[in-house]
Write a protein that holds these residues in place. Sequence first.
Motif, PDB file in Angstrom:
ATOM      1  N   UNK A 223       1.033  -1.167 -10.249  1.00  0.00           N
ATOM      2  CA  UNK A 223       0.180   0.008 -10.009  1.00  0.00           C
ATOM      3  C   UNK A 223      -1.120  -0.309  -9.267  1.00  0.00           C
ATOM      4  N   UNK A 224      -1.753  -1.423  -9.614  1.00  0.00           N
ATOM      5  CA  UNK A 224      -3.012  -1.772  -8.945  1.00  0.00           C
ATOM      6  C   UNK A 224      -2.761  -2.153  -7.490  1.00  0.00           C
ATOM      7  N   UNK A 225      -1.677  -2.877  -7.248  1.00  0.00           N
ATOM      8  CA  UNK A 225      -1.334  -3.250  -5.877  1.00  0.00           C
ATOM      9  C   UNK A 225      -0.990  -2.003  -5.064  1.00  0.00           C
ATOM     10  N   UNK A 226      -0.282  -1.061  -5.671  1.00  0.00           N
ATOM     11  CA  UNK A 226       0.024   0.189  -4.977  1.00  0.00           C
ATOM     12  C   UNK A 226      -1.253   0.942  -4.616  1.00  0.00           C
ATOM     13  N   UNK A 227      -2.212   0.925  -5.528  1.00  0.00           N
ATOM     14  CA  UNK A 227      -3.489   1.587  -5.261  1.00  0.00           C
ATOM     15  C   UNK A 227      -4.203   0.906  -4.095  1.00  0.00           C
ATOM     16  N   UNK A 228      -4.142  -0.408  -4.078  1.00  0.00           N
ATOM     17  CA  UNK A 228      -4.756  -1.151  -2.972  1.00  0.00           C
ATOM     18  C   UNK A 228      -4.063  -0.825  -1.647  1.00  0.00           C
ATOM     19  N   UNK A 229      -2.730  -0.796  -1.678  1.00  0.00           N
ATOM     20  CA  UNK A 229      -1.961  -0.539  -0.462  1.00  0.00           C
ATOM     21  C   UNK A 229      -2.113   0.891   0.044  1.00  0.00           C
ATOM     22  N   UNK A 230      -2.547   1.775  -0.829  1.00  0.00           N
ATOM     23  CA  UNK A 230      -2.755   3.160  -0.403  1.00  0.00           C
ATOM     24  C   UNK A 230      -3.785   3.224   0.717  1.00  0.00           C
ATOM     25  N   UNK A 231      -4.697   2.268   0.733  1.00  0.00           N
ATOM     26  CA  UNK A 231      -5.698   2.213   1.803  1.00  0.00           C
ATOM     27  C   UNK A 231      -5.018   2.103   3.165  1.00  0.00           C
ATOM     28  N   UNK A 232      -3.966   1.286   3.250  1.00  0.00           N
ATOM     29  CA  UNK A 232      -3.256   1.112   4.515  1.00  0.00           C
ATOM     30  C   UNK A 232      -2.502   2.393   4.877  1.00  0.00           C
ATOM     31  N   UNK A 233      -1.878   3.015   3.885  1.00  0.00           N
ATOM     32  CA  UNK A 233      -1.186   4.282   4.126  1.00  0.00           C
ATOM     33  C   UNK A 233      -2.177   5.337   4.611  1.00  0.00           C
ATOM     34  N   UNK A 234      -3.372   5.352   4.016  1.00  0.00           N
ATOM     35  CA  UNK A 234      -4.407   6.302   4.428  1.00  0.00           C
ATOM     36  C   UNK A 234      -4.819   6.060   5.882  1.00  0.00           C
ATOM     37  N   UNK A 235      -4.790   4.803   6.322  1.00  0.00           N
ATOM     38  CA  UNK A 235      -5.107   4.496   7.723  1.00  0.00           C
ATOM     39  C   UNK A 235      -4.092   5.148   8.652  1.00  0.00           C
TER      40      UNK A 235
END
Length: 418
Positions: A223-235
């Motif tokens: 879950x924490x890694x997914x939250x971190x990766x959301x930044x890239x998806x947001x880009x």
Amino acid sequence: MKLWKKLLISGVVAFAAVALVACGNSKNSSSSKELTIGYWKGSDTENAAFDKLVKQFEKDNGVTVKTKVYTDITTQLPTDLSAGTAPDAFYIDSSYFPYLQSQGVLNDLSGVVNKDDFYPTIAKAFESDGKLYAAPKDVSTLAIYVNKDIFAKAGIDESSIPKSYEDFIQWAPSAQAKIDAAYGPGKVYLMNVNADLNRQWQFLSAGDQNPITSDGKSDLSNPTILKNMQTVVDMFNTGAVATPQQVGAGDEGAAFGNGKYAMALTGNWNYQVFKTQYKGLNFDVIPNMTYQGKEMTMQYTVGWGEYKDTKAKDLADKWIQFVTGKDGMTTWTNGVGTLATRPDVANNSTFLKENPMLQVHQDAIKNAVAWQDGVNVTTVANSYGNYITNVFKKGATADDLKSAMQKADTEANSKISK
């Protein structure tokens, strides 16, 4: 310095069954007059610098150096190690080091070279239990290249580029709108984001997260890694970033050189390419943006390792001392244009003085993270690449990301378990 690209293609699992340690320990010969070294060939410039080092070593020591060129060292070297025919010394990519070290085929070089001569972040990539098993020969880091002409035509002030990725997401839509107005929609993107695990490592590992667990399992859907990766998806959801493949290029270097990106996060290996193959390219180099308040970028480093059963240990020791020593590394880095792994060489680099923009890459070493994470990193990286492209597009959701990473975990862990 681009072997890490090849390592993402050929997995460690494919040759894990190979018994690397040759039966019996050969006695080292202190009187050997022949040394065999293994490496992979690079550019003409790299080959010329390499030959210069070989000739100097032969002259200084009155010996013959034989070379063995590997076209795919991750599959060919294990075969040689198993057969007991491995070179006395050979290149080791940092991502490949954990596997070789786990097989017990490398000599401890702690008494051969002083790890304190190298940048700590680089030496650490070749350490195990406080011992050094490879001497770093050179390194590449990531930085952001800015096309000054695209910025000027679009009316974007280079000083407006955010310092953090969080702020980039807020700034990117307006910057992309200016680029679209100047060039037309879909013609030029603000920046690249590559669909490679090593390029998203600073996001995945933020907050002391580890995408690969201590027992070697893929944990991309944490879950924490997914939250971190959301930044890239947001880009991607800003509409301002694209992968090289999405703009019809093989890599970000070619895309930036051909004007497909206004900015490119890339390595210093492309600096000379931009200077020689794209002579009209007007660019700056700036540090990578921060994430979660931390300065971070990736480093890709290669070292010289020594075969445990070498019959020419004395010569192998001398070779490693020579090529990673101050004089040898100076010859190599000035001749090739790579970054030095020793501060004393970097501080007196002729190449850096002649190309001051590369200082950004050299300075990044102090915060750079090695592309390395245990023996299964290639397997995890391959599975990640198989699914991440499904969410690297505008309109992707958090659920899309979670689904892709769960599939990647399932695929990777199935291969790892075998």
